[in-house]
Design an enzyme around this catalytic site. Structure first.
Site, PDB file in Angstrom:
ATOM      1  CB  THR A  26      22.078 -21.036   5.998  1.00 31.23           C
ATOM      2  OG1 THR A  26      21.012 -21.820   5.465  1.00 31.23           O
ATOM      3  CG2 THR A  26      21.649 -19.589   6.124  1.00 31.23           C
ATOM      4  N   GLY A  27      24.527 -23.122   5.828  1.00 33.86           N
ATOM      5  CA  GLY A  27      25.016 -24.492   5.663  1.00 33.86           C
ATOM      6  C   GLY A  27      25.850 -24.621   4.405  1.00 33.86           C
ATOM      7  N   GLY A  28      26.702 -23.624   4.162  1.00 33.14           N
ATOM      8  CA  GLY A  28      27.436 -23.571   2.891  1.00 33.14           C
ATOM      9  C   GLY A  28      28.861 -24.060   2.943  1.00 33.14           C
ATOM     10  N   GLY A  31      29.394 -30.055   1.150  1.00 35.59           N
ATOM     11  CA  GLY A  31      28.377 -30.755   0.375  1.00 35.59           C
ATOM     12  C   GLY A  31      27.577 -29.875  -0.557  1.00 35.59           C
ATOM     13  N   GLY A  33      25.576 -27.350   0.026  1.00 36.92           N
ATOM     14  CA  GLY A  33      25.683 -25.914   0.266  1.00 36.92           C
ATOM     15  C   GLY A  33      26.918 -25.309  -0.347  1.00 36.92           C
ATOM     16  CE1 TYR A 164      17.287 -34.086   7.138  1.00 33.32           C
ATOM     17  CE2 TYR A 164      16.374 -35.855   5.797  1.00 33.32           C
ATOM     18  CZ  TYR A 164      17.101 -34.694   5.901  1.00 33.32           C
ATOM     19  OH  TYR A 164      17.648 -34.128   4.780  1.00 33.32           O
TER      20      TYR A 164
END
Length: 265
Positions: A26-28, A31, A33, A164
C-alpha cells in the site's frame, strides 16, 4: 558418445528468489513504497500496489516497467475501497505471502495550528487505514507469511509533528499486538522505522522548494551518518524483515542512520 550440454552459471540478474511469491504494497506509487515494489519485482515476486492518484500510479507503472507489478487506485481512509482492494487481490493473486503497509501523510503543524480536521486526516491515513487494511487482507495471507508496517524513527523528532508522530506510535503499538495475534498462523509482523529519507515529497505534504531544501539540510545535520537515507536502503530493510528474518516478529527496525540512537551526540 554424446557430449552433455554445458550449463552456464546463472548470474545475479537471472536469479529470481521470489518467483511465485505474491505481495501487496500500500502506498506503493512513490518514494519508499515504489522502491519496495521495485525490489520485490526485481526478485520475481508478483505485486499489487496502491495509490490514491491515477497520475502517480501511471508514472510508477511506467518507471517499474514490469508485468509483475499491478497498480490499484485505492484510498486507505475509505472502508469500501479497502474491501474492494481485498476483492481485487483475491481475484488476481488468490492469496499473498507478503503485505507491506506503507501509506502515510505528514503535515507540519504546531500546537496552535492543529485542527480537529487535520488531526483526523493524519490518523485516518496513518493509523486507522493501516489497521483496517491488515484486517481486510490478513485472511489472504499464507501460513508463514509476513506483514511489514512503515512507522517512523520517533525517539528524536521535529517540532510540529504531534499528530504524525502519535499516529505512527499507534502503528508501532499494534505491530506488536498483531504479531501476537497472528502467531498461530505462523505470520510474522514487524515494522521498519525510517529516519530522514530522501524521497520526492520528503514525507510531508505541500512543501515549497525552499522548505524542502531547509528540511534536507536539517535532516543531514541531525543524522549521525551525515546524510539522508535512500529509498532503496529502506526497501532492503523492509524485504529483510518480510523475507529473510524468519525468526523475527514484533520488532520495529530503525532505518535512520543512527538518528534515533543518539550516536555522535
Amino acid at each position: 558418445m554424446t557430449t552433455p550440454p554445458i550449463h552456464q552459471p546463472r548470474t545475479a540478474v537471472d536469479v529470481k528468489p521470489l518467483a511465485g511469491r505474491r505481495a501487496v504494497v500500500t502506498g506503493g506509487s512513490l518514494g519508499m513504497g515504489r522502491a519496495v515494489v521495485q525490489a520485490l519485482t526485481d526478485r520475481g515476486a508478483e505485486v499489487m500496489y496502491t495509490g490514491r492518484s491515477e497520475r502517480r500510479l501511471a508514472e510508477a507503472q511506467a518507471a517499474l516497467g514490469t508485468p509483475l507489478a499491478h497498480p490499484v487506485r485505492s484510498d486507505a481512509t475509505d472502508a469500501a475501497a479497502i474491501a474492494a482492494l481485498r476483492d481485487q487481490v483475491a481475484d488476481r493473486l488468490g492469496g499473498i505471502d507478503y503485505l507491506f503497509v506503507n501509506q502515510g501523510i505528514a503535515e507540519f503543524q504546531t500546537l496552535e495550528e492543529v485542527t480537529e480536521e487535520s488531526w483526523d486526516r493524519i490518523f485516518d491515513v496513518n493509523t486507522k487505514g493501516a489497521f483496517f487494511t491488515v484486517q481486510a487482507l490478513a485472511p489472504l495471507l499464507s501460513e508463514g507469511g509476513s506483514i511489514v508496517f512503515t512507522t517512523v524513527s520517533n525517539d528524536r523528532i521535529f517540532p510540529g509533528l504531534s499528530a504524525y508522530s502519535a499516529a505512527k506510535e499507534a502503528v508501532a503499538a499494534f505491530t506488536k499486538v498483531l504479531a501476537a495475534e497472528l502467531l498461530p498462523r505462523g505470520i510474522r509482523v514487524n515494522a521498519i522505522a525510517p529516519g530522514f529519507i530522501l524521497t520526492p515529497t520528503m514525507g510531508v505534504a505541500e512543501l515549497t522548494d525552499e522548505q524542502r531544501a531547509e528540511f534536507i539540510e536539517e535532516g543531514n545535520a541531525s543524522t549521525p551518518m551525515g546524510r539522508g537515507g535512500t529509498v532503496e536502503e529502506v526497501a532492503a530493510a523492509a524485504l529483510y524483515l518480510a523475507v529473510d528474518a524468519t525468526f523475527t516478529t514484533g520488532v520495529e527496525l530503525a532505518v535512520d542512520g543512527g538518528f534515533g540512537q543518539g550516536l555522535g551526540a
